[in-house]
Design a protein around this motif. Sequence first.
Motif, short mmCIF file in Angstrom:
data_model
loop_
_atom_site.label_atom_id
_atom_site.label_comp_id
_atom_site.label_asym_id
_atom_site.label_seq_id
_atom_site.Cartn_x
_atom_site.Cartn_y
_atom_site.Cartn_z
N TYR A 233 36.52 15.83 -7.00
CA TYR A 233 35.05 15.30 -7.12
C TYR A 233 36.49 13.33 -5.58
CZ TYR A 233 32.06 17.83 -8.85
OH TYR A 233 31.71 18.71 -9.45
N HIS B 279 23.51 19.32 -14.14
CA HIS B 279 25.10 19.88 -13.07
C HIS B 279 22.79 19.30 -12.18
CE1 HIS B 279 26.67 22.13 -10.06
NE2 HIS B 279 26.85 20.84 -9.70
N HIS C 139 26.64 15.45 -5.41
CA HIS C 139 26.54 15.50 -6.67
C HIS C 139 26.48 15.01 -7.08
CE1 HIS C 139 29.04 17.80 -10.40
NE2 HIS C 139 28.99 16.75 -10.71
N HIS D 197 22.04 17.59 -8.06
CA HIS D 197 22.68 17.29 -6.93
C HIS D 197 21.46 16.78 -6.47
CE1 HIS D 197 26.25 20.32 -5.41
NE2 HIS D 197 25.93 19.86 -6.84
ZN ZN Z 1 27.93 19.78 -8.63
#
Ligand code: ZN
Length: 142
Positions: free
Chosen positions: A63, A91, A107, A93
């Motif tokens: 990342y 999780h 993210h 976005h």
């Molecule tokens: Zn993600």
Amino acid sequence: MPARFWEAEAGRAFVGRLETGSDLVEEIERHCAEHGIRAAQVTVVGAMRRVRYAYYRQEAKEYLELASETHHELTSFVGNISERDGRPFLHAHASFADAQGATVGGHLLRGCEVFVAEVMIRELGDVSLVRIHDEETGLALW
Ligand code: ZN
């Protein structure tokens, strides 16, 4: 690998508003832990005082972390709850718009400070979503 789907049942629904100054990711995960939510769909509408998010570099399998200390509208937020290391894991976005309407996103990371956040959590029952390391992508996936 072919696409994989699991059938799930609709469970409980939660709606709420987070406190100004709280951490967006931490508060949603805390609520899920306290209420035994192991799988869910999560949406949020709101505004942030500062934002932190990431871009996944697919070749490097890592990342790239990004951040902004300015105020943003939270213009889009889609997320899910599953299990990771035995705990509810969010999780998500998100897209954020600044005072010129310019949008960034990616993210979602811890470190997004809430100004306003209206949260809806729709629990999924009769399904087990457990994240484990995936060699091909380098990510923890269902
Ligand atoms: Zn993600």
